[in-house]
Design a protein around this motif. Sequence first.
Motif, PDB file in Angstrom:
ATOM      1  N   ARG A  67       0.857  -1.186   0.000  1.00 47.91           N
ATOM      2  CA  ARG A  67       0.000   0.000   0.000  1.00 47.91           C
ATOM      3  C   ARG A  67       0.895   1.239   0.000  1.00 47.91           C
ATOM      4  NH1 ARG A  67      -5.340   0.454   2.137  1.00 47.91           N
ATOM      5  NH2 ARG A  67      -6.125   2.524   1.576  1.00 47.91           N
ATOM      6  N   THR A  68       0.707   2.113  -0.980  1.00 49.09           N
ATOM      7  CA  THR A  68       1.580   3.286  -1.104  1.00 49.09           C
ATOM      8  C   THR A  68       0.860   4.596  -0.815  1.00 49.09           C
ATOM      9  OG1 THR A  68       1.125   3.361  -3.490  1.00 49.09           O
ATOM     10  CG2 THR A  68       3.088   2.149  -2.778  1.00 49.09           C
ATOM     11  N   GLY A  69      -0.431   4.568  -0.586  1.00 55.07           N
ATOM     12  CA  GLY A  69      -1.201   5.775  -0.298  1.00 55.07           C
ATOM     13  C   GLY A  69      -2.644   5.414  -0.022  1.00 55.07           C
ATOM     14  N   THR A  70      -3.464   6.413   0.229  1.00 54.29           N
ATOM     15  CA  THR A  70      -4.872   6.143   0.531  1.00 54.29           C
ATOM     16  C   THR A  70      -5.598   5.528  -0.654  1.00 54.29           C
ATOM     17  OG1 THR A  70      -5.454   8.407  -0.125  1.00 54.29           O
ATOM     18  CG2 THR A  70      -4.991   8.012   2.218  1.00 54.29           C
ATOM     19  N   GLY A  71      -5.138   5.841  -1.867  1.00 61.92           N
ATOM     20  CA  GLY A  71      -5.802   5.301  -3.047  1.00 61.92           C
ATOM     21  C   GLY A  71      -4.866   4.643  -4.028  1.00 61.92           C
ATOM     22  N   VAL A 108      11.529   0.672  -7.377  1.00 60.97           N
ATOM     23  CA  VAL A 108      10.436   1.356  -8.056  1.00 60.97           C
ATOM     24  C   VAL A 108      10.571   2.864  -7.858  1.00 60.97           C
ATOM     25  CG1 VAL A 108       7.935   1.580  -8.280  1.00 60.97           C
ATOM     26  CG2 VAL A 108       8.952  -0.641  -7.694  1.00 60.97           C
ATOM     27  N   PRO A 109      10.687   3.621  -8.935  1.00 59.61           N
ATOM     28  CA  PRO A 109      10.838   5.076  -8.808  1.00 59.61           C
ATOM     29  C   PRO A 109       9.646   5.708  -8.088  1.00 59.61           C
ATOM     30  CG  PRO A 109      11.342   4.358 -11.044  1.00 59.61           C
ATOM     31  CD  PRO A 109      10.752   3.180 -10.340  1.00 59.61           C
ATOM     32  N   GLY A 110       9.965   6.624  -7.182  1.00 52.84           N
ATOM     33  CA  GLY A 110       8.930   7.336  -6.465  1.00 52.84           C
ATOM     34  C   GLY A 110       8.364   6.610  -5.267  1.00 52.84           C
ATOM     35  N   GLU A 111       8.650   5.311  -5.165  1.00 57.32           N
ATOM     36  CA  GLU A 111       8.104   4.523  -4.052  1.00 57.32           C
ATOM     37  C   GLU A 111       9.195   4.036  -3.108  1.00 57.32           C
ATOM     38  OE1 GLU A 111       5.072   4.770  -3.958  1.00 57.32           O
ATOM     39  OE2 GLU A 111       4.391   5.028  -6.023  1.00 57.32           O
ATOM     40  N   GLY A 112      10.377   3.779  -3.674  1.00 64.47           N
ATOM     41  CA  GLY A 112      11.482   3.298  -2.854  1.00 64.47           C
ATOM     42  C   GLY A 112      11.447   1.810  -2.591  1.00 64.47           C
ATOM     43  N   PRO A 159      11.588   0.886   2.402  1.00 62.46           N
ATOM     44  CA  PRO A 159      12.334   1.847   3.226  1.00 62.46           C
ATOM     45  C   PRO A 159      11.536   2.276   4.430  1.00 62.46           C
ATOM     46  CG  PRO A 159      11.423   2.934   1.300  1.00 62.46           C
ATOM     47  CD  PRO A 159      11.129   1.471   1.138  1.00 62.46           C
ATOM     48  N   GLU A 160      12.159   2.950   5.325  1.00 64.87           N
ATOM     49  CA  GLU A 160      11.515   3.333   6.579  1.00 64.87           C
ATOM     50  C   GLU A 160      10.333   4.267   6.361  1.00 64.87           C
ATOM     51  OE1 GLU A 160      12.015   2.228   9.588  1.00 64.87           O
ATOM     52  OE2 GLU A 160      13.575   0.845   8.918  1.00 64.87           O
ATOM     53  N   ASP A 161      10.341   5.056   5.282  1.00 64.82           N
ATOM     54  CA  ASP A 161       9.276   6.046   5.097  1.00 64.82           C
ATOM     55  C   ASP A 161       8.173   5.559   4.180  1.00 64.82           C
ATOM     56  OD1 ASP A 161      10.832   5.989   2.847  1.00 64.82           O
ATOM     57  OD2 ASP A 161      10.923   8.167   2.577  1.00 64.82           O
ATOM     58  N   THR A 162       8.131   4.259   3.801  1.00 62.27           N
ATOM     59  CA  THR A 162       7.058   3.741   2.942  1.00 62.27           C
ATOM     60  C   THR A 162       5.780   3.554   3.736  1.00 62.27           C
ATOM     61  OG1 THR A 162       8.601   2.633   1.457  1.00 62.27           O
ATOM     62  CG2 THR A 162       6.334   1.785   1.505  1.00 62.27           C
TER      63      THR A 162
END
Length: 416
Positions: A312-316, A388-392, A413-416
């Motif tokens: 999951r990379t965001g709310t949507g 993956v670019p932009g996602e890490g 990564p820690e901030d995903t």
Amino acid sequence: MRGQQTPEGVERPRLRASAAAFTSLVALAATGLVAGPAVGAPTAGPCALPRTAAHHSLGLDTWNGSYPQPARSLDAVMIFLSFPDSTPLTSTDELAADHFPSTSEFFRRASYGRFALRPDTRREWTPMPQASTAYAIQRDWEAGKRAAYLKDAVAAVDDQVDFSRYDIVYLVADPDAPGVDSDATKVVNLESPLTADGTEIKRVVTVFERHPPDRNVLAHETGHVFDLPDLYHRPMDGKGDWDTHVGDWDVMGSQFGLAPDLFGWHKWKLGWLDRSNVICVQEPGTRLLSLETMAAAPVAGGTVGKRLAVVRTGTGTALAIEARGSTGNDQDTCTEGVLIYRVRNEAASGDGPVEVVDTHPKTEACWDRSVYPPLADAPLGVGESFTVPGEGARVEVVDRTPAGAWTVKVTLPEDT
């Protein structure tokens, strides 16, 4: 020349546009039905995106009750329409064989045997009251003419067909009639349903295919009946390449694709995969996964195994990871490996709800067969990795077991 595609339709050498609303029947080919009732989805989990108001939203926490869900057997009727200005040159048996049993077999394989599409193909021609040319059938179909076609077709066959028995209606026109345009094949969604035999007909698959038809055309159209979106990229001016979003990798992107099996995300939405088959990767760090090839048949006892990993990379938004190999619906695939793609729940059909990540952006493959060679080699092979670019998120293919499962390492990564 590779064909082009239009909303709720299939690839064509010429553009097929959606028609406008008409007075008594509002057909929504590009914008969809009004939001249907939400049906609970027990297969959802923390990595499942919520369904939105977007046409054919890929959110899957609930099911849009306006559509039949292929989590059970569904019955379809195929009706063959002739016209007074033409004598059919092809038999109904030949036209039925263009689509069945191949379409049913496509969905049986895609669903791991969990769904059966049961066709009732009528053996006789149903005469339409007007000449084929009177309906002005074309890709940019005038609304009133299309309304007349649908009304006349249902009325002409109503004495012979009990529509209350069927979940899906296919109207197949005589392909050799002078007024029939193959570009007009599409699903017509009805905001104001037709009624026959006490049953509301909310959508109709209008088939104007040549004989023989384009490959997998009815599987693509039937996917729309199950609330699946078009995955192609439609250039605003109608020019350019239409397959830049997903290439060969799903029949909802291109019916001509070399690997047309449905994405795992689609199978999750349709109920053919559930939480036991989906790995939700949430925590930062590295996780080692084992994924079965998406199109592979279940093992003895019907066990499907783990088929899809989701970040999951965001709310949507989410990243999906799955293995694709040369078996089942994907037997003609150009390359094998681990495929990564982005999913967006607010992107409507045709607006890029899925985008395949090209892990080999400097190369292409199968230029003589692929609908979009730059994505034909998108999967990662054994020993390869990609961030993956932009996602890490970093995905590495560690191994492929003798039994065919893919060992995949996913690092967040820690901030995903």
